[in-house]
Design a protein around this motif. Sequence first.
Motif, PDB file in Angstrom:
ATOM      1  N   VAL A 182      -5.961   7.208   1.715  1.00 10.38           N
ATOM      2  CA  VAL A 182      -7.079   6.992   0.418  1.00 10.38           C
ATOM      3  C   VAL A 182      -6.979   5.503  -0.031  1.00 10.38           C
ATOM      4  O   VAL A 182      -7.922   5.031  -0.400  1.00 10.38           O
ATOM      5  CB  VAL A 182      -6.816   8.057  -0.706  1.00 10.38           C
ATOM      6  CG1 VAL A 182      -7.507   7.541  -2.030  1.00 10.38           C
ATOM      7  CG2 VAL A 182      -7.059   9.544  -0.450  1.00 10.38           C
ATOM      8  N   LEU A 183      -5.849   4.917  -0.275  1.00  9.68           N
ATOM      9  CA  LEU A 183      -5.586   3.619  -0.819  1.00  9.68           C
ATOM     10  C   LEU A 183      -6.228   2.494   0.334  1.00  9.68           C
ATOM     11  O   LEU A 183      -6.635   1.567  -0.201  1.00  9.68           O
ATOM     12  CB  LEU A 183      -4.236   3.359  -1.312  1.00  9.68           C
ATOM     13  CG  LEU A 183      -3.727   4.153  -2.474  1.00  9.68           C
ATOM     14  CD1 LEU A 183      -2.384   3.954  -3.046  1.00  9.68           C
ATOM     15  CD2 LEU A 183      -4.788   4.230  -3.850  1.00  9.68           C
ATOM     16  N   ILE A 230      -3.425  -2.787  -5.917  1.00 15.43           N
ATOM     17  CA  ILE A 230      -4.272  -2.975  -5.255  1.00 15.43           C
ATOM     18  C   ILE A 230      -4.962  -4.260  -5.217  1.00 15.43           C
ATOM     19  O   ILE A 230      -5.155  -5.196  -4.596  1.00 15.43           O
ATOM     20  CB  ILE A 230      -5.672  -1.783  -5.457  1.00 15.43           C
ATOM     21  CG1 ILE A 230      -5.430  -0.514  -4.841  1.00 15.43           C
ATOM     22  CG2 ILE A 230      -6.676  -2.400  -4.870  1.00 15.43           C
ATOM     23  CD1 ILE A 230      -6.229   0.470  -5.222  1.00 15.43           C
ATOM     24  N   LEU A 254     -12.778  -1.235   1.702  1.00 16.10           N
ATOM     25  CA  LEU A 254     -14.154  -1.248   1.142  1.00 16.10           C
ATOM     26  C   LEU A 254     -14.330  -2.100   0.140  1.00 16.10           C
ATOM     27  O   LEU A 254     -15.482  -2.917   0.238  1.00 16.10           O
ATOM     28  CB  LEU A 254     -14.394   0.325   0.343  1.00 16.10           C
ATOM     29  CG  LEU A 254     -14.568   1.360   1.056  1.00 16.10           C
ATOM     30  CD1 LEU A 254     -14.812   2.632   0.327  1.00 16.10           C
ATOM     31  CD2 LEU A 254     -15.934   1.040   2.043  1.00 16.10           C
ATOM     32  N   ILE A 255     -13.271  -2.614  -0.655  1.00 18.92           N
ATOM     33  CA  ILE A 255     -13.547  -3.775  -1.641  1.00 18.92           C
ATOM     34  C   ILE A 255     -13.487  -5.116  -0.944  1.00 18.92           C
ATOM     35  O   ILE A 255     -14.522  -6.038  -0.856  1.00 18.92           O
ATOM     36  CB  ILE A 255     -12.498  -3.622  -2.627  1.00 18.92           C
ATOM     37  CG1 ILE A 255     -12.402  -2.751  -3.466  1.00 18.92           C
ATOM     38  CG2 ILE A 255     -12.281  -4.990  -3.549  1.00 18.92           C
ATOM     39  CD1 ILE A 255     -11.120  -2.341  -4.302  1.00 18.92           C
ATOM     40  N   SER A 284       1.123   4.153  -2.717  1.00 16.93           N
ATOM     41  CA  SER A 284       0.674   5.574  -2.266  1.00 16.93           C
ATOM     42  C   SER A 284       2.127   6.575  -3.056  1.00 16.93           C
ATOM     43  O   SER A 284       1.718   7.641  -3.232  1.00 16.93           O
ATOM     44  CB  SER A 284       0.629   5.767  -0.790  1.00 16.93           C
ATOM     45  OG  SER A 284       1.866   5.607  -0.166  1.00 16.93           O
ATOM     46  N   TYR A 303     -13.304  -7.317  -9.346  1.00 18.66           N
ATOM     47  CA  TYR A 303     -12.385  -6.522  -9.130  1.00 18.66           C
ATOM     48  C   TYR A 303     -10.900  -6.925 -10.119  1.00 18.66           C
ATOM     49  O   TYR A 303     -10.710  -6.273 -10.768  1.00 18.66           O
ATOM     50  CB  TYR A 303     -11.926  -5.996  -7.829  1.00 18.66           C
ATOM     51  CG  TYR A 303     -10.770  -4.743  -7.903  1.00 18.66           C
ATOM     52  CD1 TYR A 303     -11.140  -3.582  -7.875  1.00 18.66           C
ATOM     53  CD2 TYR A 303      -9.220  -5.112  -7.874  1.00 18.66           C
ATOM     54  CE1 TYR A 303      -9.938  -2.511  -8.207  1.00 18.66           C
ATOM     55  CE2 TYR A 303      -8.238  -4.253  -8.131  1.00 18.66           C
ATOM     56  CZ  TYR A 303      -8.843  -2.778  -8.107  1.00 18.66           C
ATOM     57  OH  TYR A 303      -7.631  -2.172  -7.983  1.00 18.66           O
ATOM     58  N   VAL A 321     -10.037   2.448   0.210  1.00 15.45           N
ATOM     59  CA  VAL A 321     -10.297   1.782  -1.152  1.00 15.45           C
ATOM     60  C   VAL A 321     -10.224   0.165  -0.927  1.00 15.45           C
ATOM     61  O   VAL A 321     -11.190  -0.541  -1.259  1.00 15.45           O
ATOM     62  CB  VAL A 321      -9.676   2.345  -2.172  1.00 15.45           C
ATOM     63  CG1 VAL A 321      -9.859   1.424  -3.311  1.00 15.45           C
ATOM     64  CG2 VAL A 321      -9.753   3.591  -2.620  1.00 15.45           C
ATOM     65  N   GLN A 322      -9.177  -0.103  -0.356  1.00 11.75           N
ATOM     66  CA  GLN A 322      -9.036  -1.609  -0.165  1.00 11.75           C
ATOM     67  C   GLN A 322      -9.982  -2.179   0.829  1.00 11.75           C
ATOM     68  O   GLN A 322     -10.473  -3.310   0.751  1.00 11.75           O
ATOM     69  CB  GLN A 322      -7.425  -1.785   0.100  1.00 11.75           C
ATOM     70  CG  GLN A 322      -6.498  -1.609  -0.899  1.00 11.75           C
ATOM     71  CD  GLN A 322      -5.088  -1.864  -0.799  1.00 11.75           C
ATOM     72  OE1 GLN A 322      -4.395  -2.793  -0.740  1.00 11.75           O
ATOM     73  NE2 GLN A 322      -4.654  -0.817  -0.161  1.00 11.75           N
ATOM     74  N   THR A 378       0.843  -1.033   0.033  1.00 14.66           N
ATOM     75  CA  THR A 378       0.022   0.119   0.003  1.00 14.66           C
ATOM     76  C   THR A 378       0.873   1.328  -0.003  1.00 14.66           C
ATOM     77  O   THR A 378       0.530   2.303  -0.851  1.00 14.66           O
ATOM     78  CB  THR A 378      -1.092  -0.166   1.196  1.00 14.66           C
ATOM     79  OG1 THR A 378      -1.744  -1.257   1.326  1.00 14.66           O
ATOM     80  CG2 THR A 378      -2.114   1.155   1.363  1.00 14.66           C
TER      81      THR A 378
END
Length: 503
Positions: free
Chosen positions: A179-180, A335, A186-187, A144, A198, A183-184, A140
Amino acid sequence: MTTAQTPVRTGKEARPGASAVSADPSPRLYSPDLAPTQKAGRSWGGYSVFTLWANDVHSLGNYAFAIGLFALGMGVWDILGAFVLASVFLFALLSLSGYMGSKTGVPFPVMSRIAFGIRGAQIPAVIRGGVAIAWFGIQTYLASAVLSALAVSLAPGLASWQDTTVLGLDLLGWASFLVLWVVQVLIVSYGMDVIRKYVEVAAPAVLITFVALAIWMLTRADWSIAMDAGSPFTGVDRWLHILEAAALWVVIYGTFVLNFCDFTRSAKSNRSIIVGNLVGIPVNMLFFAGIVVVLSGAQFKLDGQVISNPADIVQAIPNTPLLALASLSLIVLTIAVNLMANFVAPVYTLVNLFPRKLDFRKAAVVSALLGLVILPWNLYNSPVVVDYFLGGLGALLGPAFGIVMADYWILRRTRVNVPHLYSEDPEATYAYRRGVNPRAVAALVPAAAVAVVIALVPAFSGIAGFSWFIGALLAAALYLLLPGRGTAPLEDIDGESIAVPSA
């Protein structure tokens, strides 16, 4: 709360003189996320497995490793040969590991119970999950860094955010990382099927991006590349380096080889795994190797320098829209790799540790928080931590793999009583001694010690690349030779017959 059950055949009941084993799954061993996937609900086909490799092979860490081979003096044909050998090794190992998930439908922490026992299985699961959490944070962080560079190129004013550092990372780096990170989370929180979708979408974008990047580099180098950076290897020494490079590539995938059943438990059939691996591993790896030699060979021809990773080339793209697209592709790729290689394993590990408190979504958040609080950028910038701590943990994965494979394929001959994997009954097949198989522990400890010494002690640097194989073979041999409770049951009861509690 009431409990509804479907009929269960335990296997023990069919043996004359054997006491019946409780049909109720233990709440300390069972949860809906750990339960075997039913064949009717499996969604991973051959394309799903193919795209898994299309993403994972092309990780930034893999490129850094492969380009490092060029920097060390291996020529183009040597690198290609090493990846051909590696693809053969990995196809065999991953097909063996994947079959277990397809047949039983259980994740790796549960599968480990066949050899280590219902309690002892926490040992390989925690080792695998711990390595993954650290690499989740590091990957990550690497993504980033790409996002931060992209943000500065699009909005130069953001460069001032890099002047202030908190806990070893500048403010722009913190913003990009978080931010990343979100996102991860949430997925993953939506489960394995969303991860599959994805990955299937990300794979074509990743492949197209790297083809375009290779073509751009070829045009800059007048459609030719340097075949090596001054190779010092000849004769036997050359072939030993090719073999070691192939072995090191397998070591990189030692994590994935161990817990591949986390994914194949959702495969429609074993044929889906074989087809996906057969196309995905050799094709993706040779494509990957081709991209590596083009990028490194073209850059070396241009300025006599060997790049450290593809992000360096991306940052040199003069066209801002193309730079943005290439950077976003690298982020999407990282990701995807993180979700598969470094997120799923610790999630199942945590659910296995606390099945009554954590489900897949909660475990994903906990895993991500651990990947954040370890401040992974400090780990990545410390060679001691990466080489010794994470390298030492990684060396333990080979012995764990050897023990599980020897038990499943040689002693059990693929026959597993899946309901007993969730039973605390002392008469259950995998109860062993208070839930731990002493035979597995006795094989793991010396084999792991040997693997760690070979991997980390400078005196063994000549064979360090083979530490995973040495550890796996030694552990398997010890497990088969040591005396212990019989582990070749007559029954073969699948997950379709397990008693599933319901409200």
